[in-house]
Write an enzyme that holds these catalytic residues in place. Structure first.
Site, short mmCIF file in Angstrom:
data_model
loop_
_atom_site.label_atom_id
_atom_site.label_comp_id
_atom_site.label_asym_id
_atom_site.label_seq_id
_atom_site.Cartn_x
_atom_site.Cartn_y
_atom_site.Cartn_z
N ARG A 100 -2.46 -14.48 -1.94
CA ARG A 100 -2.53 -14.71 -0.49
C ARG A 100 -3.07 -16.11 -0.16
O ARG A 100 -2.77 -16.67 0.89
CB ARG A 100 -3.36 -13.62 0.18
CG ARG A 100 -2.77 -12.23 -0.06
CD ARG A 100 -3.22 -11.21 0.95
NE ARG A 100 -2.94 -9.86 0.48
CZ ARG A 100 -1.76 -9.25 0.54
NH1 ARG A 100 -0.72 -9.88 1.06
NH2 ARG A 100 -1.59 -8.03 0.08
N SER B 185 0.84 -1.21 0.00
CA SER B 185 0.00 0.00 0.00
C SER B 185 0.87 1.25 0.00
O SER B 185 0.61 2.21 -0.73
CB SER B 185 -0.89 0.02 1.25
OG SER B 185 -1.81 -1.02 1.22
N ARG C 62 -13.54 -7.33 -10.77
CA ARG C 62 -13.73 -6.70 -9.45
C ARG C 62 -14.56 -5.41 -9.55
O ARG C 62 -14.50 -4.70 -10.55
CB ARG C 62 -12.36 -6.45 -8.81
CG ARG C 62 -11.65 -7.78 -8.59
CD ARG C 62 -10.35 -7.63 -7.88
NE ARG C 62 -10.53 -7.13 -6.55
CZ ARG C 62 -9.53 -6.72 -5.77
NH1 ARG C 62 -8.29 -6.77 -6.23
NH2 ARG C 62 -9.76 -6.28 -4.57
N LYS D 240 -12.27 -9.77 -3.27
CA LYS D 240 -10.82 -9.55 -3.34
C LYS D 240 -10.26 -10.23 -4.60
O LYS D 240 -11.02 -10.49 -5.52
CB LYS D 240 -10.16 -10.07 -2.06
CG LYS D 240 -10.57 -9.29 -0.81
CD LYS D 240 -10.04 -7.89 -0.86
CE LYS D 240 -10.47 -7.08 0.35
NZ LYS D 240 -10.16 -5.65 0.20
N ASP E 29 -6.67 -8.14 4.66
CA ASP E 29 -5.90 -8.97 3.72
C ASP E 29 -5.33 -10.22 4.38
O ASP E 29 -4.72 -11.06 3.70
CB ASP E 29 -4.75 -8.16 3.12
CG ASP E 29 -5.27 -7.10 2.14
OD1 ASP E 29 -6.41 -7.24 1.65
OD2 ASP E 29 -4.54 -6.13 1.89
N ARG F 214 1.51 4.30 -3.00
CA ARG F 214 1.26 5.71 -2.69
C ARG F 214 2.54 6.55 -2.85
O ARG F 214 2.47 7.72 -3.21
CB ARG F 214 0.70 5.83 -1.27
CG ARG F 214 -0.78 5.34 -1.19
CD ARG F 214 -1.11 4.86 0.20
NE ARG F 214 -2.53 4.57 0.41
CZ ARG F 214 -3.14 3.41 0.10
NH1 ARG F 214 -2.46 2.43 -0.46
NH2 ARG F 214 -4.42 3.25 0.36
C1 S3P Z 1 -5.64 -1.43 0.11
C2 S3P Z 1 -6.87 -1.47 0.70
C3 S3P Z 1 -7.63 -2.72 0.92
C4 S3P Z 1 -6.74 -3.94 0.79
C5 S3P Z 1 -5.85 -3.87 -0.41
C6 S3P Z 1 -4.95 -2.66 -0.32
C7 S3P Z 1 -4.97 -0.13 -0.08
O1 S3P Z 1 -8.66 -2.83 -0.05
O2 S3P Z 1 -7.54 -5.11 0.72
O3 S3P Z 1 -5.05 -5.02 -0.53
O4 S3P Z 1 -3.77 -0.09 -0.36
O5 S3P Z 1 -5.66 0.90 0.06
P1 S3P Z 1 -10.14 -2.26 0.22
O6 S3P Z 1 -10.06 -0.79 0.20
O7 S3P Z 1 -10.95 -2.81 -0.93
O8 S3P Z 1 -10.57 -2.83 1.54
#
Ligand code: S3P
Length: 449
Positions: A402, A34, A134, A353, A326, A38
């Site tokens: 995962r 994540s 998705r 997911k 996750d 970013r």
């Molecule tokens: C993430 C948010 C989560 C997570 C994903 C990464 C992110 O998803 O499951 O692997 O980096 O903002 P959701 O926002 O759909 O819960």
């Protein structure tokens, strides 16, 4: 706009995991996915040079990196985990020549939808066969309320076409606790006239808020309300990416279920919005300690030690679900080895997911002979207990990284070998997983077949 950048998909990697072993060692898992995404996004929009250490060189975050290169940002990768981004400023991105191909990465697609909604060029976001299934309405609907012009495919799916638009701030109550939706709207809000105020139903990961503040962009957080004004700018800087707690989670579970295990995991991000897996495992009886706590790049970090401990089943508190979102595939393996029943509810998000993680895990648990009952929003799992063993057989990960890594850990307590199909996507989040697990005590062989 053509979709010519799409590479062929591979589904042929098989893991053959020998039963038994113990987990021992001192290791560092790759950087947080994540935060890596970013860092590229904000670094690209920053004024000046942003340097990143600990960047996750997995396929997902590399898709984000390539997307910004395709929009004219110069990004160097001088050595492993190091990235240098020559930020172009808030209005410096250039129209990409082709569709931006985002592979398996939901985070890239949902966050970029917001970031690109306020640009003055047309873009198209495309993904692989999993990403193409998705739901994207969750970002398109609130973006349209801001004035964005997005076109989805039938059923609210990608590819998404984004046409230039003038955005304005909104006051939006999010229907689900999703950091991707929240972050998408925060990124769009930087290009919107006036203030955007978001209300989240429950806390979920806050890396975007933290990193925006780190880049000098004001974000106000008041309880479950987050507000941001459009028209600001981002000051480039340095980002030290912690190791991904979502990758550490496989080792936390593996060591917890396997007698004799003792592992140290270095530099793991322990942001309070991400530590559901530690909270849940500890409630099940796990022995997880913080050896050293410190702050890196605006995020709390720790060296963790995990040792075997007999686990027991629990009812997982629903407020922990977004904080461990996750990590449930790994937690289901912990539940399968615990004494008694573990109950998960309020987790319907797991169905959308990279695969339907409730059903894919349930199918794998069935192969291993673990009793369970699937619910629409969760599962109940009857563990085999401290002295019981899991069965063996062939498990289809359905291309979900995962799921593949979770069943690798299950082999530690299995009575025979576990074969896991469709493991190529482990590379999306955890490059080097196979080598790392082999180095700390798991008998894993890989083949293409
Ligand atoms: C993430 C948010 C989560 C997570 C994903 C990464 C992110 O998803 O499951 O692997 O980096 O903002 P959701 O926002 O759909 O819960």
């Amino acid at each position: 706009m053509s979709d010519s950048s799409r590479p062929p998909e591979q589904h042929d990697l098989v893991y053959q995991v020998q039963p038994g072993g113990t987990l021992q060692g001192d290791l560092r898992v790759p950087g947080d996915k994540s935060i890596s995404h970013r860092s590229i996004m904000l670094g690209s929009l920053g004024d000046g040079l942003t340097t990143v250490d600990g960047f996750l060189e997995g396929e997902d975050s590399l898709c984000t990196l390539q997307a910004f290169r395709d929009m004219g940002v110069e990004i160097e990768r001088p050595s492993a985990g190091k990235v240098v981004i020559h930020g172009v400023g808030m209005h410096g991105l250039k129209a990409p020549k082709n569709a931006l191909y985002l592979g398996n990465s939901g985070t890239s697609m949902r966050l970029l939808s917001g970031l690109l909604a306020g640009q003055n060029f047309v873009s198209v976001l495309a993904g692989d066969s999993s990403l193409t299934k998705r739901p994207m309405k969750r970002v398109a609907e609130p973006l349209k309320l801001m004035g964005a012009r997005l076109t989805l495919q039938a059923g609210g799916l990608c590819p998404i076409q984004i046409d230039p638009a003038s955005l304005h701030g909104i006051d939006y109550v999010m229907p689900m606790a999703s950091a991707q939706v929240k972050s998408c709207l925060l990124l769009a809000a930087m290009y919107a006239e006036g203030e955007t105020r978001l209300t989240e139903p429950a806390p979920c990961r806050d890396h975007t808020e933290r990193m925006l503040q780190g880049f000098g962009y004001a974000v106000k957080v008041n309880g479950n309300e987050i507000s941001i004004n459009g028209g600001g700018s981002l000051k480039a800087g340095h980002i030290d990416v912690p190791s991904d707690i979502s990758s550490a989670a496989f080792f936390l579970v593996g060591a917890s279920i396997c007698p004799g295990s003792d592992l140290v995991l270095r530099h793991v991000g322990i942001n309070p919005t991400r530590i559901g897996v530690i909270n849940i495992l500890r409630a099940m009886g796990a022995d997880i300690r913080y050896l050293r706590e410190y702050v890196a790049g605006g995020e709390p970090v720790a060296d963790l030690q995990v040792r075997y401990a007999p686990l027991h089943g629990i009812r997982i508190p629903e407020d922990q679900v977004p904080l461990a979102i996750d990590e449930f595939p790994a937690l289901f393996i912990a539940a399968a080895c615990a004494a008694g029943t573990t109950v998960l509810s309020g987790a319907e998000e797991l169905r959308v997911k990279e695969s339907d993680r409730i059903q894919t895990m349930a199918d794998g648990l069935q192969v291993l002979g673990v009793s369970h009952q699937v619910k629409s929003d969760g599962i109940e799992i009857q563990g085999v207990g401290h002295t019981g063993t899991l069965g063996s057989g062939t498990i289809n990960s359905h291309g979900d990284h995962r799921i593949a890594m979770s069943f690798t850990m299950a082999a530690l307590r299995a009575k025979g070998a576990i074969t896991i199909l469709d493991c190529n996507n482990v590379a999306t989040s955890f490059p080097g997983f196979a080598e790392l697990v082999k180095g700390c005590g798991i008998g894993l062989a890989q083949r293409h077949g």
